[in-house]
Design a protein around this motif. Structure first.
Motif, PDB file in Angstrom:
ATOM      1  N   ASN A  74      61.195 -93.477 -50.751  1.00  0.00           N
ATOM      2  CA  ASN A  74      61.571 -92.798 -50.656  1.00  0.00           C
ATOM      3  C   ASN A  74      61.072 -91.308 -49.148  1.00  0.00           C
ATOM      4  N   THR A  78      63.223 -90.114 -46.183  1.00  0.00           N
ATOM      5  CA  THR A  78      62.630 -88.024 -46.630  1.00  0.00           C
ATOM      6  C   THR A  78      62.011 -87.079 -44.903  1.00  0.00           C
ATOM      7  N   THR A  82      65.082 -85.454 -42.908  1.00  0.00           N
ATOM      8  CA  THR A  82      64.002 -83.782 -42.779  1.00  0.00           C
ATOM      9  C   THR A  82      64.921 -83.559 -40.725  1.00  0.00           C
ATOM     10  N   SER A 199      63.042 -78.567 -46.057  1.00  0.00           N
ATOM     11  CA  SER A 199      63.718 -79.837 -45.989  1.00  0.00           C
ATOM     12  C   SER A 199      63.273 -80.913 -46.897  1.00  0.00           C
ATOM     13  N   PHE A 200      62.179 -80.983 -46.261  1.00  0.00           N
ATOM     14  CA  PHE A 200      61.121 -82.429 -46.531  1.00  0.00           C
ATOM     15  C   PHE A 200      61.154 -81.790 -48.204  1.00  0.00           C
ATOM     16  N   SER A 203      64.679 -82.821 -50.224  1.00  0.00           N
ATOM     17  CA  SER A 203      64.492 -84.395 -50.200  1.00  0.00           C
ATOM     18  C   SER A 203      63.849 -85.072 -50.472  1.00  0.00           C
ATOM     19  N   TRP A 204      62.479 -85.104 -50.587  1.00  0.00           N
ATOM     20  CA  TRP A 204      61.102 -85.995 -51.285  1.00  0.00           C
ATOM     21  C   TRP A 204      62.332 -85.840 -52.828  1.00  0.00           C
ATOM     22  N   ASN A 205      62.039 -84.657 -53.545  1.00  0.00           N
ATOM     23  CA  ASN A 205      62.451 -84.545 -54.658  1.00  0.00           C
ATOM     24  C   ASN A 205      64.208 -84.852 -55.204  1.00  0.00           C
ATOM     25  N   ASN A 206      64.867 -85.473 -54.249  1.00  0.00           N
ATOM     26  CA  ASN A 206      66.070 -85.473 -54.473  1.00  0.00           C
ATOM     27  C   ASN A 206      66.162 -86.789 -55.470  1.00  0.00           C
ATOM     28  N   THR A 221      64.084 -94.464 -54.929  1.00  0.00           N
ATOM     29  CA  THR A 221      63.291 -94.424 -54.676  1.00  0.00           C
ATOM     30  C   THR A 221      62.525 -93.729 -55.775  1.00  0.00           C
TER      31      THR A 221
END
Length: 275
Positions: A74, A78, A82, A199-200, A203-206, A221
Protein backbone atom coordinates in the motif's frame (compact mmCIF):
# COMPACT_ATOMS: atom_id res chain seq x y z
CA UNK A 1 -8.08 44.39 26.65
CA UNK A 2 -9.11 42.49 23.56
CA UNK A 3 -12.83 42.04 23.10
CA UNK A 4 -14.56 39.50 20.94
CA UNK A 5 -17.70 40.34 19.05
CA UNK A 6 -20.70 38.05 19.06
CA UNK A 7 -19.97 37.10 15.45
CA UNK A 8 -16.40 36.01 16.33
CA UNK A 9 -17.62 33.92 19.24
CA UNK A 10 -20.25 32.29 17.04
CA UNK A 11 -17.65 31.59 14.37
CA UNK A 12 -15.29 30.02 16.92
CA UNK A 13 -18.09 27.82 18.24
CA UNK A 14 -18.90 26.75 14.69
CA UNK A 15 -15.25 25.82 14.02
CA UNK A 16 -15.10 23.94 17.33
CA UNK A 17 -18.12 21.90 16.31
CA UNK A 18 -16.42 21.05 13.01
CA UNK A 19 -13.28 19.93 14.86
CA UNK A 20 -15.34 17.76 17.22
CA UNK A 21 -17.24 16.28 14.29
CA UNK A 22 -13.94 15.10 12.81
CA UNK A 23 -12.13 14.21 16.06
CA UNK A 24 -14.88 12.30 17.86
CA UNK A 25 -15.08 9.38 15.36
CA UNK A 26 -11.27 9.08 15.27
CA UNK A 27 -10.98 9.01 19.08
CA UNK A 28 -13.85 6.55 19.31
CA UNK A 29 -12.21 4.30 16.71
CA UNK A 30 -8.87 4.41 18.55
CA UNK A 31 -10.57 3.45 21.83
CA UNK A 32 -12.42 0.54 20.22
CA UNK A 33 -9.22 -0.73 18.59
CA UNK A 34 -7.83 -1.46 22.08
CA UNK A 35 -10.97 -3.27 23.23
CA UNK A 36 -11.27 -7.03 23.42
CA UNK A 37 -13.81 -8.91 21.33
CA UNK A 38 -16.32 -8.88 24.17
CA UNK A 39 -15.51 -5.28 25.12
CA UNK A 40 -15.97 -4.01 21.56
CA UNK A 41 -19.50 -5.44 21.49
CA UNK A 42 -20.29 -3.79 24.83
CA UNK A 43 -19.19 -0.33 23.69
CA UNK A 44 -22.12 1.79 22.53
CA UNK A 45 -21.97 5.36 21.30
CA UNK A 46 -18.90 7.52 21.94
CA UNK A 47 -16.21 6.20 24.29
CA UNK A 48 -12.93 7.79 25.33
CA UNK A 49 -11.69 4.59 26.97
CA UNK A 50 -11.94 1.03 25.66
CA UNK A 51 -14.04 -1.54 27.45
CA UNK A 52 -11.83 -4.39 28.68
CA UNK A 53 -8.64 -2.81 27.22
CA UNK A 54 -6.01 -5.08 25.72
CA UNK A 55 -3.02 -5.03 23.36
CA UNK A 56 -3.87 -8.49 22.07
CA UNK A 57 -5.50 -7.06 18.91
CA UNK A 58 -2.24 -5.50 17.75
CA UNK A 59 -0.16 -8.52 18.75
CA UNK A 60 -2.38 -11.02 16.95
CA UNK A 61 -2.85 -8.95 13.79
CA UNK A 62 0.84 -8.11 13.32
CA UNK A 63 1.72 -11.75 13.86
CA UNK A 64 -0.18 -12.53 10.68
CA UNK A 65 2.29 -12.89 7.79
CA UNK A 66 0.08 -10.95 5.34
CA UNK A 67 -0.30 -7.71 7.31
CA UNK A 68 3.16 -6.16 6.89
CA UNK A 69 3.52 -7.10 3.17
CA UNK A 70 0.09 -5.64 2.39
CA UNK A 71 0.99 -2.50 4.33
CA UNK A 72 4.26 -2.21 2.39
CA UNK A 73 2.43 -2.75 -0.92
CA UNK A 74 0.00 0.00 0.00
CA UNK A 75 2.85 2.38 0.85
CA UNK A 76 4.72 1.67 -2.42
CA UNK A 77 1.63 2.03 -4.62
CA UNK A 78 0.48 5.17 -2.80
CA UNK A 79 3.85 6.96 -2.81
CA UNK A 80 4.66 6.12 -6.45
CA UNK A 81 1.08 6.71 -7.54
CA UNK A 82 0.96 10.12 -5.88
CA UNK A 83 4.31 11.14 -7.40
CA UNK A 84 3.30 10.00 -10.91
CA UNK A 85 -0.09 11.65 -10.59
CA UNK A 86 1.44 14.96 -9.48
CA UNK A 87 4.04 14.99 -12.25
CA UNK A 88 1.84 14.01 -15.20
CA UNK A 89 -1.20 16.01 -14.11
CA UNK A 90 0.86 19.15 -13.50
CA UNK A 91 2.67 18.84 -16.83
CA UNK A 92 -0.65 18.34 -18.65
CA UNK A 93 -2.16 21.33 -16.83
CA UNK A 94 0.84 23.48 -17.79
CA UNK A 95 0.62 22.34 -21.42
CA UNK A 96 -3.06 23.29 -21.83
CA UNK A 97 -2.39 26.80 -20.48
CA UNK A 98 0.17 27.53 -23.21
CA UNK A 99 -1.36 29.73 -25.93
CA UNK A 100 0.91 28.18 -28.60
CA UNK A 101 -0.36 24.64 -27.97
CA UNK A 102 -1.71 23.15 -31.22
CA UNK A 103 -5.19 21.66 -30.73
CA UNK A 104 -5.70 23.30 -27.36
CA UNK A 105 -9.49 23.44 -27.71
CA UNK A 106 -9.61 19.79 -28.76
CA UNK A 107 -7.63 18.68 -25.72
CA UNK A 108 -9.75 20.79 -23.35
CA UNK A 109 -12.92 19.34 -24.84
CA UNK A 110 -11.50 15.82 -24.56
CA UNK A 111 -10.64 16.34 -20.89
CA UNK A 112 -14.10 17.72 -20.14
CA UNK A 113 -15.76 14.70 -21.80
CA UNK A 114 -13.52 12.33 -19.81
CA UNK A 115 -14.42 14.13 -16.59
CA UNK A 116 -18.17 14.06 -17.26
CA UNK A 117 -18.37 10.53 -18.69
CA UNK A 118 -16.17 8.18 -16.69
CA UNK A 119 -15.59 5.00 -18.73
CA UNK A 120 -15.77 2.79 -15.65
CA UNK A 121 -13.76 -0.18 -14.41
CA UNK A 122 -14.15 -2.61 -17.32
CA UNK A 123 -12.46 -0.44 -20.01
CA UNK A 124 -9.62 0.22 -17.56
CA UNK A 125 -9.29 -3.52 -16.90
CA UNK A 126 -9.24 -4.30 -20.62
CA UNK A 127 -6.52 -1.71 -21.24
CA UNK A 128 -4.43 -3.13 -18.38
CA UNK A 129 -4.92 -6.63 -19.79
CA UNK A 130 -3.86 -5.52 -23.28
CA UNK A 131 -0.71 -3.97 -21.81
CA UNK A 132 0.00 -7.27 -19.98
CA UNK A 133 0.13 -5.52 -16.62
CA UNK A 134 -2.30 -7.78 -14.78
CA UNK A 135 -1.01 -8.62 -11.29
CA UNK A 136 1.51 -5.77 -11.46
CA UNK A 137 1.61 -2.82 -9.08
CA UNK A 138 2.22 -0.55 -12.08
CA UNK A 139 -1.27 -1.34 -13.33
CA UNK A 140 -2.74 0.35 -10.23
CA UNK A 141 -0.30 3.26 -10.48
CA UNK A 142 -0.82 3.96 -14.18
CA UNK A 143 -4.62 3.72 -14.05
CA UNK A 144 -4.62 6.69 -11.68
CA UNK A 145 -1.76 8.55 -13.37
CA UNK A 146 -3.97 11.43 -14.55
CA UNK A 147 -6.93 12.91 -12.73
CA UNK A 148 -8.86 15.35 -14.93
CA UNK A 149 -10.48 17.06 -11.95
CA UNK A 150 -7.05 17.82 -10.43
CA UNK A 151 -5.87 18.91 -13.88
CA UNK A 152 -8.47 21.67 -14.05
CA UNK A 153 -7.66 22.78 -10.50
CA UNK A 154 -3.93 23.01 -11.28
CA UNK A 155 -4.71 24.74 -14.56
CA UNK A 156 -6.49 27.45 -12.58
CA UNK A 157 -3.44 27.88 -10.34
CA UNK A 158 -1.02 28.02 -13.29
CA UNK A 159 -3.10 30.73 -14.94
CA UNK A 160 -2.40 32.89 -11.89
CA UNK A 161 1.38 32.64 -12.43
CA UNK A 162 2.46 36.00 -13.90
CA UNK A 163 3.05 35.57 -17.61
CA UNK A 164 5.82 38.16 -17.34
CA UNK A 165 7.94 35.65 -15.38
CA UNK A 166 7.57 33.04 -18.10
CA UNK A 167 8.28 35.54 -20.88
CA UNK A 168 11.36 36.82 -19.05
CA UNK A 169 12.68 33.25 -18.80
CA UNK A 170 12.13 32.74 -22.51
CA UNK A 171 13.93 35.98 -23.34
CA UNK A 172 16.89 34.66 -21.33
CA UNK A 173 16.90 31.56 -23.52
CA UNK A 174 15.06 29.13 -21.22
CA UNK A 175 13.16 26.27 -22.85
CA UNK A 176 9.78 24.90 -21.79
CA UNK A 177 11.19 22.26 -19.45
CA UNK A 178 13.53 24.72 -17.76
CA UNK A 179 10.68 27.23 -17.38
CA UNK A 180 8.43 24.51 -16.01
CA UNK A 181 11.00 23.20 -13.49
CA UNK A 182 12.49 26.49 -12.29
CA UNK A 183 9.67 29.02 -12.67
CA UNK A 184 6.29 27.30 -12.50
CA UNK A 185 7.07 24.40 -10.17
CA UNK A 186 8.42 26.44 -7.20
CA UNK A 187 5.42 28.80 -7.34
CA UNK A 188 3.04 25.83 -7.46
CA UNK A 189 4.25 24.15 -4.25
CA UNK A 190 1.17 25.08 -2.15
CA UNK A 191 -1.19 23.86 -4.86
CA UNK A 192 0.84 20.67 -5.32
CA UNK A 193 0.71 19.99 -1.58
CA UNK A 194 -3.09 20.25 -1.65
CA UNK A 195 -3.29 17.90 -4.63
CA UNK A 196 -0.80 15.55 -2.96
CA UNK A 197 -3.16 15.18 0.01
CA UNK A 198 -6.13 14.41 -2.24
CA UNK A 199 -4.13 12.02 -4.41
CA UNK A 200 -2.57 10.27 -1.40
CA UNK A 201 -5.94 9.70 0.27
CA UNK A 202 -7.53 8.43 -2.95
CA UNK A 203 -4.63 6.07 -3.66
CA UNK A 204 -4.30 4.83 -0.08
CA UNK A 205 -8.00 3.97 0.17
CA UNK A 206 -8.23 2.56 -3.36
CA UNK A 207 -9.95 -0.82 -3.25
CA UNK A 208 -11.66 -1.55 -6.56
CA UNK A 209 -8.71 -1.21 -8.96
CA UNK A 210 -6.24 -3.29 -6.87
CA UNK A 211 -8.93 -5.91 -6.24
CA UNK A 212 -9.59 -6.07 -9.99
CA UNK A 213 -6.02 -6.33 -11.32
CA UNK A 214 -3.94 -7.81 -8.46
CA UNK A 215 -4.23 -11.60 -8.13
CA UNK A 216 -1.22 -12.71 -6.07
CA UNK A 217 -1.61 -12.82 -2.30
CA UNK A 218 1.78 -11.16 -1.79
CA UNK A 219 0.66 -8.13 -3.85
CA UNK A 220 -2.60 -7.43 -2.07
CA UNK A 221 -3.03 -3.98 -0.56
CA UNK A 222 -4.33 -3.09 2.89
CA UNK A 223 -7.94 -2.26 1.87
CA UNK A 224 -8.21 -5.65 0.14
CA UNK A 225 -6.80 -7.42 3.18
CA UNK A 226 -9.20 -5.66 5.54
CA UNK A 227 -12.14 -6.74 3.38
CA UNK A 228 -10.85 -10.33 3.24
CA UNK A 229 -9.88 -10.68 6.89
CA UNK A 230 -13.17 -9.27 8.11
CA UNK A 231 -14.93 -12.42 6.95
CA UNK A 232 -12.05 -14.85 7.49
CA UNK A 233 -11.48 -17.27 10.39
CA UNK A 234 -8.46 -15.16 11.33
CA UNK A 235 -10.66 -12.44 12.78
CA UNK A 236 -13.62 -14.65 13.77
CA UNK A 237 -15.80 -11.53 13.56
CA UNK A 238 -13.76 -9.99 16.37
CA UNK A 239 -14.82 -6.35 16.09
CA UNK A 240 -11.90 -5.20 18.23
CA UNK A 241 -9.47 -6.43 15.57
CA UNK A 242 -11.62 -4.93 12.81
CA UNK A 243 -11.48 -1.52 14.50
CA UNK A 244 -7.73 -1.95 14.96
CA UNK A 245 -7.20 -2.65 11.25
CA UNK A 246 -9.24 0.41 10.30
CA UNK A 247 -7.24 2.53 12.78
CA UNK A 248 -3.98 1.39 11.16
CA UNK A 249 -5.40 2.19 7.73
CA UNK A 250 -6.37 5.78 8.58
CA UNK A 251 -3.22 6.65 10.59
CA UNK A 252 -0.99 7.43 7.54
CA UNK A 253 -3.71 9.66 6.10
CA UNK A 254 -3.83 11.69 9.32
CA UNK A 255 -0.02 11.97 9.42
CA UNK A 256 0.21 13.15 5.80
CA UNK A 257 -2.55 15.69 6.36
CA UNK A 258 -0.81 17.08 9.46
CA UNK A 259 2.49 17.38 7.58
CA UNK A 260 0.97 19.17 4.60
CA UNK A 261 -1.89 21.05 6.27
CA UNK A 262 0.02 24.34 6.38
CA UNK A 263 0.09 24.37 2.59
CA UNK A 264 -3.71 24.16 2.34
CA UNK A 265 -4.22 27.76 3.45
CA UNK A 266 -1.47 28.92 1.07
CA UNK A 267 -3.05 26.96 -1.75
CA UNK A 268 -6.46 28.47 -1.12
CA UNK A 269 -4.95 31.98 -0.93
CA UNK A 270 -3.01 31.42 -4.16
CA UNK A 271 -6.13 30.22 -5.93
CA UNK A 272 -8.04 33.30 -4.81
CA UNK A 273 -5.51 35.83 -6.14
CA UNK A 274 -6.63 37.63 -9.26
CA UNK A 275 -4.25 39.08 -11.84
Amino acid sequence: KKRFSFGQVLLNVFFLLIVLTVAVPVINLAARSFASAKGALQMHGFSLWPSDPTLLNYQVVFSNRLILPSLWNNIVITVLGTAVNLLITLMAAYAVTRPRLVGKKFFMGFFIVMMLFNPGLMPEYLVVKQLKLIDSMWSVILVGAVNVYYLFILRRFIEEVPESLIEAARIDGAGEFYTFNHIVLPIMKPALAVQAIFSFVASWNNYFIPALVLDSADKKTLPILIAQLRSADFLKFDMGKVYMMVAIAILPVIVVYLLLSKFIVRGIALGGVKG
